[in-house]
Design a protein around this motif. Structure first.
Motif, PDB file in Angstrom:
ATOM      1  N   GLU A   1     -16.913   2.767  16.189  1.00  0.00           N
ATOM      2  CA  GLU A   1     -16.052   2.551  15.038  1.00  0.00           C
ATOM      3  C   GLU A   1     -15.089   3.724  14.878  1.00  0.00           C
ATOM      4  OE1 GLU A   1     -16.126  -0.228  13.397  1.00  0.00           O
ATOM      5  OE2 GLU A   1     -17.848  -1.012  14.511  1.00  0.00           O
ATOM      6  N   GLU A   2     -14.257   3.650  13.863  1.00  0.00           N
ATOM      7  CA  GLU A   2     -13.392   4.759  13.499  1.00  0.00           C
ATOM      8  C   GLU A   2     -13.210   4.754  11.995  1.00  0.00           C
ATOM      9  OE1 GLU A   2      -9.708   4.063  15.556  1.00  0.00           O
ATOM     10  OE2 GLU A   2      -8.997   2.648  14.070  1.00  0.00           O
ATOM     11  N   GLY A   3     -12.698   5.876  11.467  1.00  0.00           N
ATOM     12  CA  GLY A   3     -12.448   5.949  10.044  1.00  0.00           C
ATOM     13  C   GLY A   3     -11.167   5.231   9.655  1.00  0.00           C
ATOM     14  N   THR A   4     -10.863   5.262   8.373  1.00  0.00           N
ATOM     15  CA  THR A   4      -9.584   4.721   7.920  1.00  0.00           C
ATOM     16  C   THR A   4      -8.472   5.635   8.406  1.00  0.00           C
ATOM     17  OG1 THR A   4      -9.866   5.881   5.815  1.00  0.00           O
ATOM     18  CG2 THR A   4     -10.541   3.572   5.913  1.00  0.00           C
ATOM     19  N   PHE A   5      -7.352   5.022   8.762  1.00  0.00           N
ATOM     20  CA  PHE A   5      -6.266   5.753   9.417  1.00  0.00           C
ATOM     21  C   PHE A   5      -5.280   6.223   8.356  1.00  0.00           C
ATOM     22  CE2 PHE A   5      -3.291   6.294  13.068  1.00  0.00           C
ATOM     23  CZ  PHE A   5      -4.195   6.880  13.942  1.00  0.00           C
ATOM     24  N   VAL A   6      -5.086   7.537   8.277  1.00  0.00           N
ATOM     25  CA  VAL A   6      -4.320   8.105   7.167  1.00  0.00           C
ATOM     26  C   VAL A   6      -2.879   7.619   7.169  1.00  0.00           C
ATOM     27  CG1 VAL A   6      -3.476  10.244   6.132  1.00  0.00           C
ATOM     28  CG2 VAL A   6      -5.838  10.108   6.950  1.00  0.00           C
ATOM     29  N   ILE A   7      -2.227   7.574   8.340  1.00  0.00           N
ATOM     30  CA  ILE A   7      -0.814   7.194   8.350  1.00  0.00           C
ATOM     31  C   ILE A   7      -0.642   5.757   7.865  1.00  0.00           C
ATOM     32  CG2 ILE A   7      -0.880   6.513  10.783  1.00  0.00           C
ATOM     33  CD1 ILE A   7       2.134   8.028   8.909  1.00  0.00           C
ATOM     34  N   CYS A   8      -1.560   4.852   8.220  1.00  0.00           N
ATOM     35  CA  CYS A   8      -1.452   3.468   7.738  1.00  0.00           C
ATOM     36  C   CYS A   8      -1.570   3.413   6.224  1.00  0.00           C
ATOM     37  CB  CYS A   8      -2.530   2.602   8.374  1.00  0.00           C
ATOM     38  SG  CYS A   8      -2.377   2.391  10.150  1.00  0.00           S
ATOM     39  N   SER A   9      -2.414   4.267   5.670  1.00  0.00           N
ATOM     40  CA  SER A   9      -2.579   4.293   4.217  1.00  0.00           C
ATOM     41  C   SER A   9      -1.310   4.798   3.540  1.00  0.00           C
ATOM     42  CB  SER A   9      -3.782   5.162   3.849  1.00  0.00           C
ATOM     43  OG  SER A   9      -4.955   4.687   4.485  1.00  0.00           O
ATOM     44  N   TRP A  10      -0.654   5.795   4.140  1.00  0.00           N
ATOM     45  CA  TRP A  10       0.640   6.244   3.588  1.00  0.00           C
ATOM     46  C   TRP A  10       1.682   5.128   3.681  1.00  0.00           C
ATOM     47  CZ3 TRP A  10       0.109  10.001   0.535  1.00  0.00           C
ATOM     48  CH2 TRP A  10      -0.592  11.171   0.829  1.00  0.00           C
ATOM     49  N   TRP A  11       1.660   4.350   4.780  1.00  0.00           N
ATOM     50  CA  TRP A  11       2.607   3.239   4.903  1.00  0.00           C
ATOM     51  C   TRP A  11       2.392   2.226   3.788  1.00  0.00           C
ATOM     52  CZ3 TRP A  11       1.651   2.344  10.861  1.00  0.00           C
ATOM     53  CH2 TRP A  11       2.316   3.357  11.580  1.00  0.00           C
ATOM     54  N   LEU A  12       1.137   2.013   3.421  1.00  0.00           N
ATOM     55  CA  LEU A  12       0.868   1.104   2.307  1.00  0.00           C
ATOM     56  C   LEU A  12       1.468   1.661   1.022  1.00  0.00           C
ATOM     57  CD1 LEU A  12      -0.414  -1.386   1.068  1.00  0.00           C
ATOM     58  CD2 LEU A  12      -2.603  -0.164   0.977  1.00  0.00           C
ATOM     59  N   VAL A  13       1.353   2.954   0.794  1.00  0.00           N
ATOM     60  CA  VAL A  13       1.986   3.582  -0.377  1.00  0.00           C
ATOM     61  C   VAL A  13       3.484   3.297  -0.371  1.00  0.00           C
ATOM     62  CG1 VAL A  13       2.537   5.766  -1.520  1.00  0.00           C
ATOM     63  CG2 VAL A  13       0.249   5.399  -0.574  1.00  0.00           C
ATOM     64  N   SER A  14       4.124   3.516   0.779  1.00  0.00           N
ATOM     65  CA  SER A  14       5.575   3.310   0.870  1.00  0.00           C
ATOM     66  C   SER A  14       5.955   1.863   0.604  1.00  0.00           C
ATOM     67  CB  SER A  14       6.080   3.742   2.251  1.00  0.00           C
ATOM     68  OG  SER A  14       6.053   5.148   2.390  1.00  0.00           O
ATOM     69  N   CYS A  15       5.197   0.929   1.160  1.00  0.00           N
ATOM     70  CA  CYS A  15       5.501  -0.492   0.941  1.00  0.00           C
ATOM     71  C   CYS A  15       5.375  -0.860  -0.529  1.00  0.00           C
ATOM     72  CB  CYS A  15       4.578  -1.361   1.788  1.00  0.00           C
ATOM     73  SG  CYS A  15       4.963  -1.356   3.556  1.00  0.00           S
ATOM     74  N   LEU A  16       4.328  -0.367  -1.176  1.00  0.00           N
ATOM     75  CA  LEU A  16       4.148  -0.654  -2.599  1.00  0.00           C
ATOM     76  C   LEU A  16       5.290  -0.084  -3.423  1.00  0.00           C
ATOM     77  CD1 LEU A  16       0.307   0.040  -2.888  1.00  0.00           C
ATOM     78  CD2 LEU A  16       1.435  -2.197  -3.001  1.00  0.00           C
ATOM     79  N   ALA A  17       5.678   1.148  -3.112  1.00  0.00           N
ATOM     80  CA  ALA A  17       6.776   1.765  -3.861  1.00  0.00           C
ATOM     81  C   ALA A  17       8.066   0.982  -3.675  1.00  0.00           C
ATOM     82  CB  ALA A  17       6.948   3.217  -3.425  1.00  0.00           C
ATOM     83  N   ARG A  18       8.348   0.577  -2.450  1.00  0.00           N
ATOM     84  CA  ARG A  18       9.586  -0.151  -2.178  1.00  0.00           C
ATOM     85  C   ARG A  18       9.565  -1.547  -2.793  1.00  0.00           C
ATOM     86  NH1 ARG A  18      12.128   1.331   3.659  1.00  0.00           N
ATOM     87  NH2 ARG A  18      11.748   3.580   3.626  1.00  0.00           N
ATOM     88  N   ALA A  19       8.368  -2.076  -3.010  1.00  0.00           N
ATOM     89  CA  ALA A  19       8.255  -3.389  -3.643  1.00  0.00           C
ATOM     90  C   ALA A  19       8.270  -3.304  -5.161  1.00  0.00           C
ATOM     91  CB  ALA A  19       6.969  -4.076  -3.176  1.00  0.00           C
ATOM     92  N   GLY A  20       8.393  -2.100  -5.708  1.00  0.00           N
ATOM     93  CA  GLY A  20       8.461  -1.917  -7.152  1.00  0.00           C
ATOM     94  C   GLY A  20       7.130  -1.676  -7.818  1.00  0.00           C
ATOM     95  N   GLU A  21       6.035  -1.607  -7.056  1.00  0.00           N
ATOM     96  CA  GLU A  21       4.714  -1.354  -7.632  1.00  0.00           C
ATOM     97  C   GLU A  21       4.442   0.154  -7.624  1.00  0.00           C
ATOM     98  OE1 GLU A  21       1.498  -4.100  -6.704  1.00  0.00           O
ATOM     99  OE2 GLU A  21       2.878  -5.142  -5.349  1.00  0.00           O
ATOM    100  N   VAL A  22       5.207   0.877  -8.408  1.00  0.00           N
ATOM    101  CA  VAL A  22       5.189   2.332  -8.341  1.00  0.00           C
ATOM    102  C   VAL A  22       3.871   2.902  -8.852  1.00  0.00           C
ATOM    103  CG1 VAL A  22       6.372   4.435  -9.053  1.00  0.00           C
ATOM    104  CG2 VAL A  22       7.697   2.377  -8.543  1.00  0.00           C
ATOM    105  N   GLY A  23       3.334   2.324  -9.912  1.00  0.00           N
ATOM    106  CA  GLY A  23       2.068   2.822 -10.437  1.00  0.00           C
ATOM    107  C   GLY A  23       0.946   2.696  -9.425  1.00  0.00           C
ATOM    108  N   ARG A  24       0.891   1.543  -8.770  1.00  0.00           N
ATOM    109  CA  ARG A  24      -0.127   1.331  -7.745  1.00  0.00           C
ATOM    110  C   ARG A  24       0.091   2.274  -6.564  1.00  0.00           C
ATOM    111  NH1 ARG A  24      -0.645  -4.481  -4.722  1.00  0.00           N
ATOM    112  NH2 ARG A  24      -2.371  -3.972  -3.294  1.00  0.00           N
ATOM    113  N   ALA A  25       1.351   2.474  -6.202  1.00  0.00           N
ATOM    114  CA  ALA A  25       1.673   3.391  -5.108  1.00  0.00           C
ATOM    115  C   ALA A  25       1.268   4.816  -5.449  1.00  0.00           C
ATOM    116  CB  ALA A  25       3.170   3.324  -4.795  1.00  0.00           C
ATOM    117  N   GLN A  26       1.545   5.252  -6.677  1.00  0.00           N
ATOM    118  CA  GLN A  26       1.204   6.615  -7.071  1.00  0.00           C
ATOM    119  C   GLN A  26      -0.299   6.832  -7.095  1.00  0.00           C
ATOM    120  OE1 GLN A  26       3.584   9.350  -8.001  1.00  0.00           O
ATOM    121  NE2 GLN A  26       1.638  10.221  -7.321  1.00  0.00           N
ATOM    122  N   ALA A  27      -1.046   5.827  -7.545  1.00  0.00           N
ATOM    123  CA  ALA A  27      -2.508   5.962  -7.579  1.00  0.00           C
ATOM    124  C   ALA A  27      -3.071   6.137  -6.173  1.00  0.00           C
ATOM    125  CB  ALA A  27      -3.129   4.747  -8.262  1.00  0.00           C
ATOM    126  N   LEU A  28      -2.562   5.357  -5.232  1.00  0.00           N
ATOM    127  CA  LEU A  28      -3.030   5.492  -3.853  1.00  0.00           C
ATOM    128  C   LEU A  28      -2.557   6.808  -3.251  1.00  0.00           C
ATOM    129  CD1 LEU A  28      -4.522   4.400  -1.435  1.00  0.00           C
ATOM    130  CD2 LEU A  28      -2.503   3.018  -0.851  1.00  0.00           C
TER     131      LEU A  28
END
Length: 648
Positions: free
Chosen positions: A568-595
């Protein structure tokens, strides 16, 4: 460690911005304990850099990793991967607690030891050439380690061990005492060690005990030289503290040149620190950027997912330049483009794939081998040097390299004819080869596939080449490139969509999810607000996360993953940052900031982030520090700040 003069407190994971970046001291805490085999956690390490190589320093004052003279050279200290493979340690005798930080604006490490009898403060640095400033950092590096211990109050007895073990611990050099230290003989390189305290040589190890009282300073210098060097002089111990001050001034001069390069948002200090880490991973003599400072720190404790990341991937380096452009320093672009075009241009054409990675001197052959004599971190074997992925076919690299050149073409000025031709060749190759199978962005060692991310990045290659067409003269093929770009888009939107998952999948005509699809809005293929993109983000957040952090993929089948590896492997940090960016660009800033806050909270006590996170334990895994992880932080911060109205 036992009780000491300060009682450490349990500190909830939180952003290290005030601690690491502004110089406010951290709460004292116990040094991370070595396990029974002698290994520290990955998160226990801080990095030193001279923009040629890197050292890793544990919370217990032991330098357990140092490769000289380059990032990818064999290690002089490799205790990180085997307790017997060499280290340089200075720490109090008896119980103590520790607080650490980087001096503001630098990669000079300050470690404060507090004991029942007093407090001492140690500064660690890899030296630059004296007086070096700004963008000259790392040129003509002296390959010298500097350590200075100063008494703060009371008096503290310290123990010193310097055990050079060149060639990843294979060599135990002869060591001869000198008036103020020792020199090594035998093995591939001479090393001179000087210290302002009594020491003695014990076989191939320099040892000593000394006491430092308030107001006193003891300096140590260790200098490496190539075997042909006739003169090898390390810094006089009395001058070590002043040399470290000069190193700190050098780092601050680099940062001061870009003081206004990022808007004054709450993320600014974190962004600037991550940019400094990326600069520390730069091999200044050529402009190459390594993916990480280490090799073989595992993605799975005890597993086989142990890779050498001390090379310059086109993908990682291109994204690093993007992050430096956003966060701190756009001026290294010429060196980077020069390195990549000269390296890639020497082995590329329509009949050959663009190589995905190079040695930091431009080397092409990065053949992988195993170091069977090393135990591996926490017995995670094999330990590898070199990286077998160098000869994989990965079609995404065309897009990453052309995206970087397109981003910086204004800084590059008029493109020389050879660069015009090179850019056109890259675009032609993307146009011709996008329909092929490849190993994908994650360098899977199983059967090649039609990876969706590779198709998207081929689209990026052609899109950027079209934008560069006015600078390409007769080499431009706008009509051909436009036709292929549109064909890629149609294929991705149709064959890449999974109806069962309601998401863009890992590969054509498949249903598996992949964190790489979070790149689609980040490279301009789709808007984050596109309904299908929103559905993809939701699917990944729902099915491909653990405790909110993103896995690269889930492809396990009978114990062997589709990537050709077990475990197995752990969660991948760069993918998690990409999720932050996608949320922010979609207007879900609060959710992005929490992550964002959750992710930043996994940084270690000095702000460094490794490749992966084991969410069950919160432990950092993989190579350390990881450029990708700090790249993601910078870009995610930018996306949140832009969503809140900061300048783009």
């Amino acid at each position: 460690m036992g009780a000491a003069r300060y009682t450490p407190r349990n500190v909830r994971r939180s952003l290290p911005v005030s601690d690491t970046m502004t110089g406010i001291p951290l709460a004292p805490r116990l040094a991370a304990a070595r396990d029974d085999a002698g290994f520290l956690p990955v998160a226990a390490y801080a990095m030193l850099s001279d923009c040629n190589s890197a050292a890793l320093v544990g919370t217990d004052g032991s330098i357990d990793w140092l490769c000289l003279p380059r990032f990818d050279s064999s290690a002089v200290f490799a205790r990180l991967l085997d307790p017997d493979a060499g280290h340089c340690a200075i720490a109090p005798v008896g119980p103590y607690v520790v607080e650490r930080r980087y001096l503001p604006g630098t990669l000079v490490l300050e470690t404060t030891y507090s004991t029942d009898f007093g407090v001492v403060r140690m500064l660690d640095a890899l030296a630059f050439a004296p007086g070096q400033r700004g963008h000259d950092l790392g040129m003509d590096a002296p390959h010298e380690l500097l350590r200075a211990v100063t008494g703060v109050e009371g008096s503290v007895e310290l123990e010193l061990t310097v055990a050079p073990r060149p060639e990843y611990g294979l060599v135990q050099p002869l060591m001869r005492e000198t008036a103020d230290g020792a020199r090594t003989f035998g093995g591939p390189n001479p090393i001179a060690i000087r210290i302002g305290a009594p020491t003695h040589v014990d076989a191939s190890t320099l040892r000593g005990r000394f006491t430092v009282a308030a107001g006193e300073t003891v300096g140590l210098s260790m200098r490496w030289a190539p075997p042909e060097a006739r003169v090898l002089e390390a810094t006089d111990p009395s001058g070590v503290a002043a040399r470290i001050e000069d190193v700190a001034a050098a780092w601050r001069s680099w940062e001061d040149e870009h003081d206004n390069s990022y808007p004054p948002t709450p993320h600014r200090d974190l962004v600037r620190f991550s940019a400094r880490v990326l600069q520390g991973l730069t091999y200044r003599p050529t402009g190459a950027i390594v993916a990480a400072a280490t090799t073989s720190l595992p993605e799975d404790v005890g597993g086989e997912r142990n890779w050498d990341y001390r090379f310059a991937w086109i993908r990682d380096a291109s994204l690093t330049m993007e992050a430096l452009y956003v966060g701190a320093c756009p001026d290294e672009v010429e060196d980077f483009v020069s390195f990549m075009t000269s390296s890639a241009g020497g082995g590329h054409g329509l009949d050959r794939s663009l190589q995905i990675m190079y040695g930091i001197g431009g080397e092409h052959d990065l053949s992988e081998r195993e170091l069977a004599h090393l135990r591996g971190w926490r017995d995670s074997k094999p330990v590898r040097v070199g990286n077998g992925a160098w000869n994989q076919v990965q079609l995404d690299v065309y897009g990453e390299l052309l995206s970087a050149i397109a981003r910086y073409h204004e800084r590059l000025g008029d493109l020389h004819p050879e660069i015009q031709h090179f850019v056109a060749e890259l675009a032609d190759a993307a146009a011709r080869r996008w329909g092929e199978r490849d190993s994908g962005i994650w360098e899977m060692r199983g059967e090649p596939r039609h990876h969706l991310s590779s198709k998207v990045l081929c689209w990026v290659a052609l899109d950027r080449a079209i934008s560069l067409a006015p600078q390409l003269g007769d080499f431009a093929k706008v009509d051909e490139w436009t036709a292929e770009r549109d064909a890629i888009r149609e294929a991705v939107l149709t064959r890449g969509w999974s109806e069962p998952k309601q998401a863009y999948a890992q590969s054509f005509d498949a249903d598996e999810l992949d964190g790489a699809q979070l790149l689609m809005p980040l490279v301009g293929f789709l808007e984050a607000t596109d309904p299908r993109m929103r559905s993809t983000v939701d699917a990944i957040a729902r099915e491909l996360t653990v405790d909110g952090l993103v896995l690269r993929y889930r492809n396990a089948a009978e114990g062997v993953n589709a990537d050709g590896l077990t475990g197995e492997e752990g969660t991948f940090v760069i993918c998690s940052w990409w999720l932050v960016s996608c949320l922010a660009r979609a207007g879900e800033v609060g959710r992005a900031q929490a992550l964002f806050d959750q992710l930043a909270g996994y940084a270690n006590d000095v702000g460094l982030i490794a490749e992966e996170v084991d969410t069950a334990t919160g432990e950092l895994l993989g190579n350390m520090p990881q450029a990708y992880s700090h790249i993601g932080l910078i870009n995610a911060a930018r996306d949140i700040d832009v969503a809140r109205g900061a300048p783009a």
